[in-house]
Design a protein around this motif. Sequence first.
Motif, short mmCIF file in Angstrom:
data_model
loop_
_atom_site.label_atom_id
_atom_site.label_comp_id
_atom_site.label_asym_id
_atom_site.label_seq_id
_atom_site.Cartn_x
_atom_site.Cartn_y
_atom_site.Cartn_z
N GLU A 1 -10.07 42.36 66.82
CA GLU A 1 -8.83 42.73 66.13
C GLU A 1 -8.12 43.88 66.83
O GLU A 1 -6.90 44.05 66.67
CB GLU A 1 -9.14 43.11 64.67
CG GLU A 1 -9.59 41.94 63.82
CD GLU A 1 -9.84 42.34 62.38
OE1 GLU A 1 -9.59 43.51 62.03
OE2 GLU A 1 -10.28 41.47 61.60
N LEU B 1 -17.88 49.19 68.16
CA LEU B 1 -16.55 49.00 67.58
C LEU B 1 -15.55 48.46 68.59
O LEU B 1 -14.59 47.78 68.23
CB LEU B 1 -16.03 50.32 67.00
CG LEU B 1 -16.76 50.88 65.77
CD1 LEU B 1 -16.22 52.26 65.41
CD2 LEU B 1 -16.62 49.93 64.59
N ASN C 1 -14.68 44.69 68.68
CA ASN C 1 -13.89 44.09 67.60
C ASN C 1 -12.61 43.50 68.16
O ASN C 1 -11.72 44.22 68.62
CB ASN C 1 -13.59 45.15 66.54
CG ASN C 1 -12.81 44.58 65.36
OD1 ASN C 1 -12.52 43.39 65.29
ND2 ASN C 1 -12.47 45.44 64.43
#
Length: 385
Positions: A190, A185, A188
């Motif tokens: 973003e 994760l 990512n």
Amino acid sequence: MTIQYINRPEQLPQLCEQINQEPWIALDTEFLREKTYYPKFCLLQIAAPGWVACIDPLAITDLSPLLESIYNPNIVKVLHSCRQDLEIFYQITGRIPGPIFDTQIAAPLLGFQENPGYAMLVSSFLNINLNKAHTRTDWSARPLSEDQIEYAADDVIYLCKIYTMMCEQLEKLGRLNWLDSDFALLNNSELYQLSPENAWLKIRGKNKLTGRQLSILQALSEWREQTAQTENKPRNWLFPDDMLLELAKLQPVTLTDLAKIRNINERSVNRYGKVLCELIDAARQRPPKPLNEKERPTKKTQQHEAIMDVLSAVVRIRAEENSLNPVILATRKELEQLLFGEEDNPLLHGWRFKMAGKELQGLLKGEYSLSLTPDTVVISPVTHQ
């Protein structure tokens, strides 16, 4: 251990060769952002068993060869509480240097509290109390003293030792691969993108605003973020969050009205007042972006509370079986989110899903049942005849 201080481009090839021979490296950064929006990258520390280096990004303007080695996907990058460090790499290259191992994320699987500090890990694993002499150092000032360089190098030297010990303990417990999805994760992009249009989502108290007030807050937050980025200033130097909330509630549309607001800076009114009034007036005329459902307070009934008590019991049982603090497995808030069907929930991913999330979800769907004895709680799949 001799510390390599790298402040000339011709020193990089040898360091890159060292990095490329390692299966993993420990990383840390020193930066300043008290007076800027973007962190000012001041020092990079890298270590592996047997060597350590401190690289001066203020002296070496082109770090491309070094970054190519760091971004090697066959080399694990070990950090502690890595988000801000990775943000620096993302700003330089637009990419994250995976794969990542974050010792702060891994520590709870070994019985530590959630989000333990680095000093706690150093003390617990190595019985060393970290030197705090240079906690307030201005890392942009040059030259750096030998004490400062040694202080910075110690962080990654200790991180190497902690990582080795952590891996050994996690391997013994059969938990080393539990963290794979958590670390994935972190790749990512973003997480590291600074998006002005979504800046309002980080302001506490937004869910208490009316529709028109929320629309104004969204417009002002986007403007503040864009302006902070353009001027490279901390966003709160322009207007703190509580001032944006106050502007959203009072809705001034003239400079006179704006100047009457308590605690507003006269200099800010003179510099930004006109554009603020225009933004507020325009935002009043349009509907706001909707709050996400998870931002809307859900009124819980006594039945909801009872269901969460049952889910909490399951969490306590599974945590005890695995010698974990129940809060590490699931908080009350996360159980509430699960109950109300929110998908962005740690219980639905990785090791937490395997340990408890699947059962909890199954209980809520009627796919599992609970039965009791005086000494045990039994969770069983429901069999349909």
